[in-house]
Design an enzyme around this catalytic site. Structure first.
Site, PDB file in Angstrom:
ATOM      1  N   HIS A 110      -9.618   2.486  -0.975  1.00  0.00           N
ATOM      2  CA  HIS A 110      -8.193   2.222  -0.805  1.00  0.00           C
ATOM      3  C   HIS A 110      -7.634   1.817  -2.166  1.00  0.00           C
ATOM      4  O   HIS A 110      -7.881   0.722  -2.657  1.00  0.00           O
ATOM      5  CB  HIS A 110      -8.007   1.108   0.219  1.00  0.00           C
TER       6      HIS A 110
ATOM      7  N   CYS B  97       0.796  -1.219   0.000  1.00  0.00           N
ATOM      8  CA  CYS B  97       0.000   0.000   0.000  1.00  0.00           C
ATOM      9  C   CYS B  97       0.838   1.282   0.000  1.00  0.00           C
ATOM     10  O   CYS B  97       0.329   2.354  -0.319  1.00  0.00           O
ATOM     11  CB  CYS B  97      -0.927   0.023   1.217  1.00  0.00           C
TER      12      CYS B  97
ATOM     13  N   HIS C   3      -2.767   7.814   6.350  1.00  0.00           N
ATOM     14  CA  HIS C   3      -2.967   6.564   5.614  1.00  0.00           C
ATOM     15  C   HIS C   3      -4.439   6.181   5.684  1.00  0.00           C
ATOM     16  O   HIS C   3      -5.060   5.866   4.669  1.00  0.00           O
ATOM     17  CB  HIS C   3      -2.079   5.463   6.202  1.00  0.00           C
TER      18      HIS C   3
END
Length: 987
Positions: A340, A164, A299
């Site tokens: 995401h 990620c 995040h």
């Protein structure tokens, strides 16, 4: 306010960017989505695998403008959509940086891309067919390499996979490469496309998936990850370099840091200490105290554990100075709006932060319920961004975090751009001169520009003209020249071109709209026009000729004054002053010829500075002197002396001569002057355009005879009978002067109007030539005919007339061999200026020239402005890799024994070619050549060999060296394969 960055951490400027995220087709739409506080989570398209969980998905993810990038259909079909998205996004980011991607070819530009998806490779393998394109189309390393290959970028090319955090790590590496001098421009980006359901299953089994497909960062309702797609690319330069070169800067990256969790609570579990350390290290490297950070783009995945660890780590960093902060630390996460985006997540957060710093406001987070009370944000002096957060205009600092599943963490510290680099002033300083050397009397330069736009097809050009027209219609006049300069600098010169001169946004918008609606096809631009300069003769002069251009162009002004200085020893008043004063003395021969020479020299040199360079020259009478200087057969000082002496000697001749323009043909004219020794043929300008020159009484007699035959005649207003026997008294005097001038050989093809042909190799322009030049017939028609008949490599595609008004252009159009050669005039009269030069540049650019645009604009106007990005075609679409082909199927039962029939061989070869090349079988004719027509390369040939072996197993393994000899055309390969199959059966 904080510590200064160390000398090894030079700030990095974000000079360009582009993105596509769910619900947003570009940075502008992305900003609108974020400021609306809405989210773009919706139903999963059928193409994204069997899962039905909603998420953030791109529209048109299967579309690719393959023809723009010259990618064959089969290769484009095999390409991971992530490669396609990155190509288009990178192109647009470079344009946004004010840089034409095409001009970067071969330069050390770095490419750093973050990604964590192998979905396309898995899908390709599941199709049951592996080809050479499987590796180039699906390999993750090819994400960066594809950009570098297609754009011919020679800097480092690296694909980063840290899950990620991939794209923020890619940014970190790109900044390091810039600071290390490995490249002077770098692309950093991230991409994510959901082409399968593997990660869905992983998230679900790990308890990380949100059932409704939505991330809910820092919310009491946070229940896991919702997946999203997207692509984002930023163009980066060292800030000092960007400011030096006048680049517009979106925002500044002060520093970044990367670390790893190491052996923590689990390989997928976040680690508080490591997150704390990466943020603190980035602040330390940036020379920024944590209390100076106004907001952090977190995040923020929306998992209960992940959110809690992240808030704790932020609290650790900012706790020590919490009491000293003037405001709570604002935090938000874009995942609440778009999901995401995994390998692109860091870039999604970075671009959001860059936009926030540029606009001076942080968008509100997408609403998803009440704040998670367990996070105790207020106690930790933090707050979620529920409403737009206004930022200070200068000196604002922000952080961006991205944490990877597996433990690789990244954080970047950003700042607002310097005020002189983030925006363009509305107007230039009042009264600013056009250039440093301009005298005080020179008027301010008008805002005139040449707007250029191009595309690979007429349809694409029209589509982009509409977009630009809409944008221009909303601009004010102060931006016009800067907008045009930006278009010249940032748009690649593609085959279908639009170029127009304009001096107001209203005019430019109207021309752009008209171009978008043009029904006729835009022609393909030639590779490079071949230009000839044609210099006018006496008679084209007038008071204040080129005064407008002198006032508007520093370049022209410099060259006119240079020529005037060279003539100064032979003139009473400097020539340029006499011209600009409007003195009628410009019509006196002794002044006319030096003045025309100076103007022609200055015009030609100005064009050459603009990148308009002649491949050949021709001059009409006095025009041959400037032509000789441009061809380097005379230097400026020697030519100035010859011209000044020539004009002075002619003026001293007795008056009483004249010139008569007639429609007589050359043979007829020769008969007319045969009995008149004081009359000669002054010029043969073209069909029905013959000028006689000599004694006025003799000319009157000739005129009477011609009019009796019905041929019109026009006396010309001249002071003397140029190019006639009446010039004889000055010839000896002039030759003595000319003998002191070195003879020269032109370095360019010189089509002499004395000889009526090009000068031969070794033939010089010497005293004898220039003396003969005075009384000889001007054989303009012959010279233009020889020019038009030049060898193909030097035959002109355009003639540019060099003079204060168009005279020769109409004559050239009447000469049959040159009739189809466009003749362009750089001046049309006293009011001519930069606009007329711009017209010539626009026409030549449309026809294939890439001018030196910078020279056209005053320094004050060479400031970039933001333009709408190129709009790519979405017509071609592909979501599948190569489908199973009938070509690989088993042979029919009735052909299992014996040699295949000729029809089956032909069909099999054509099917194999169609699969490798892409397209429909009926498109491939047997006469097509593999290299010249089909564009086969070595990889394609190897795939063709493989497919033929599968289609015809009885032939065994084909020998590539033997096969190469037969790879002339499809027909020759059919013959070769038939022979191999017959031989195999015979064995």
């Amino acid at each position: 306010m904080g510590r200064t960055p160390g000398p090894d951490l030079h700030p990095v400027a974000v000079v360009g960017m582009d993105c596509r995220f769910p619900g947003a087709s570009g940075p502008g739409a992305y900003w609108e989505l974020l400021m609306s506080g809405a989210h773009a989570i919706g139903e999963r398209p059928d193409s994204r695998g069997p899962s039905t969980v909603p998420g953030g998905f791109l529209a048109d993810a299967d579309a690719f403008d393959r023809s723009f990038f010259q990618v064959p259909p089969a290769e484009a079909g095999a390409m991971d959509p992530q490669q396609r998205l990155l190509l288009e996004c990178s192109w647009r980011a470079l344009e946004d940086a004010g840089t034409s991607p095409a001009r970067l070819a071969g330069s050390p530009v770095g490419t750093y891309i973050g990604s964590m998806s192998d979905d396309w490779l898995r899908l390709s393998l599941a199709m049951g067919e592996v080809t050479p394109r499987t590796g180039t189309g699906s390999g993750r390393a090819m994400l960066a390499n594809r950009i570098a290959y297609q754009l011919d970028l020679r800097g480092p090319s690296i694909t980063v996979d840290t899950a990620c955090s991939s794209s923020l790590v890619a940014l970190h590496l790109a900044c390091g490469a810039l600071r290390a001098g490995e490249c002077d421009l770098a692309l950093a980006g991230g991409v994510n496309i959901v082409a399968g359901s593997v990660l869905d299953e992983i998230y679900a089994q790990a308890g990380l998936a949100a059932p409704d497909g939505r991330c809910k960062p820092f919310s009491a309702a946070a229940d896991g990850i919702g997946r999203g797609e997207g692509v984002g690319v930023v163009a980066l330069r060292l800030l000092d370099d960007a400011v030096r070169d006048g680049d517009l800067v979106h925002a500044v990256i002060l520093a970044s840091a990367v670390n790893q969790d190491g052996r923590s609570n689990g390989i997928m579990a976040p680690h508080r200490a490591s997150q704390r350390e990466v943020i603190a290290t980035a602040c330390r490297r940036a020379g920024v105290s944590p209390r100076d950070i106004r907001f952090v783009e977190a995040h923020g995945t929306g998992t209960p554990l992940g959110d809690q660890i992240e808030v704790l780590s932020l609290g650790d960093v900012f706790r020590d100075d919490a009491g000293e902060r003037a405001w709570p630390l604002a935090i938000g996460a874009v995942k609440g709006a778009i999901g995401h985006t995994e390998g692109a997540a860091g870039m999604a957060g970075l671009i959001k932060t860059v936009l926030a710093l540029r606009h001076g406001v942080v968008p509100p987070s997408a609403p998803h319920g009440a704040e998670n009370p367990r996070l105790a944000l207020a106690r930790r002096s933090m707050e979620l961004i529920r409403e737009p957060l206004e930022l200070p205009a200068e000196g604002c600092r922000a952080g961006v975090s991205s944490f990877g599943m597996g433990g690789t963490n990244a954080h970047a510290v950003l700042a607002t751009a310097p005020q002189d680099a983030c925006a363009v002033p509305a107007t230039a300083p009042k009264g600013a001169p056009a250039g440093a050397s301009a005298p005080a009397a020179v008027a301010p330069t008008p805002r005139v520009g040449v707007f250029t736009l191009s595309a690979d097809t007429p349809t694409a050009l029209r589509r982009n003209l509409r977009v630009q027209a809409d944008d221009v219609a909303r601009r004010d006049g102060a931006e016009l020249a800067r907008l045009c300069w930006t278009s010249n600098r940032s748009r690649a010169a593609l085959p279908c071109r639009f170029a127009t001169v304009a001096d107001s946004p209203e005019e430019l918008a109207a021309r752009l709209f008209a171009g978008a609606e043009l029904e006729t096809e835009y022609p393909q631009a030639a590779e490079e026009p071949v230009l000839a300069f044609a210099f006018t003769g006496q008679g084209s002069q007038y008071p204040r000729m080129t005064a407008g251009l002198y006032e508007q162009s520093t370049v022209y002004r410099t060259f006119l004054e240079e020529a005037s200085k060279a003539l100064q020893p032979y003139t009473v008043t400097p020539v340029h002053e006499l011209i600009l004063a409007g003195d009628p003395a410009v019509h006196r021969t002794g002044t006319t010829q030096p003045a025309l020479f100076a103007v022609q020299y200055a015009l030609a040199r100005t064009l050459m500075e603009l990148g308009v360079r002649p491949a050949a020259v021709v001059g009409h009478s006095i025009g041959e002197f400037a032509a000789a200087v441009l061809a380097e057969a005379l230097d400026l000082a020697d030519a100035a002396r010859l011209v000044a002496v020539r004009g002075a000697f002619m003026q001293q001749l007795p008056e009483g001569g004249g010139m008569l323009a007639t429609r007589a043909r050359p043979a007829e004219a020769a008969g007319l002057v045969e009995g008149e020794p004081s009359v000669g043929i002054g010029a043969l300008n073209g069909p029905g355009a013959t000028v006689l020159s000599g004694d006025l009484e003799a000319l009157a007699r000739i005129r009477t005879r011609l009019e009796e035959r019905g041929l019109a005649c026009t006396p010309l207003r001249v002071s003397h009978a140029f190019h006639s026997p009446l010039m004889a008294p000055m010839l000896d005097r002039f030759e003595r002067v000319a003998a002191r001038i070195p003879a020269g050989r032109p370095r360019l093809p010189f089509h002499s109007t004395v000889r009526g042909r090009p000068l031969a190799d070794g033939e010089e322009l010497d005293a004898a030539y220039w003396t003969e030049h005075i009384s000889a017939t001007v054989r303009f028609e012959d010279a233009i005919t020889s020019l038009a008949a030049s060898a193909s490599a030097s035959a002109p595609t355009h003639v540019v007339e060099i003079g204060p008004k168009p005279v020769l252009s109409n004559l050239i159009r009447r000469i049959a061999p040159a009739r189809d050669i466009p003749a362009l005039a750089v001046c049309r009269g006293e009011d001519s200026g930069l606009r007329e030069i711009g017209d010539v540049l626009a026409r030549l650019h449309r026809d294939g020239l890439d001018p030196a645009w910078d020279t056209f604009y005053p320094d004050a106007e060479k400031r970039a402005v933001r333009m709408p990005a190129h709009v790519f075609s979405t017509q071609w679409r592909s979501w599948q890799t190569l489908p199973a082909q009938a070509a690989a199927a088993a042979r029919p039962a009735d052909e299992r024994a014996g040699a295949p029939s000729p029809d089956r061989v032909r069909q099999g070869v054509r099917e194999a070619v169609a699969i490798v090349k892409g397209g429909r079988l009926e498109e491939y004719d047997d006469a097509l050549r593999f290299y010249d027509d089909l564009g086969f390369d070595s990889v394609m040939l190897m795939e063709l060999k493989y497919r033929l072996e599968v289609r015809f197993p009885e032939v065994g393994e084909l020998s590539m060296p033997e096969m190469l000899a037969s790879l002339v055309s499809v027909e020759s390969l059919i013959g070769y394969l038939g022979e191999q199959l017959n031989a195999a059966v015979a064995r």
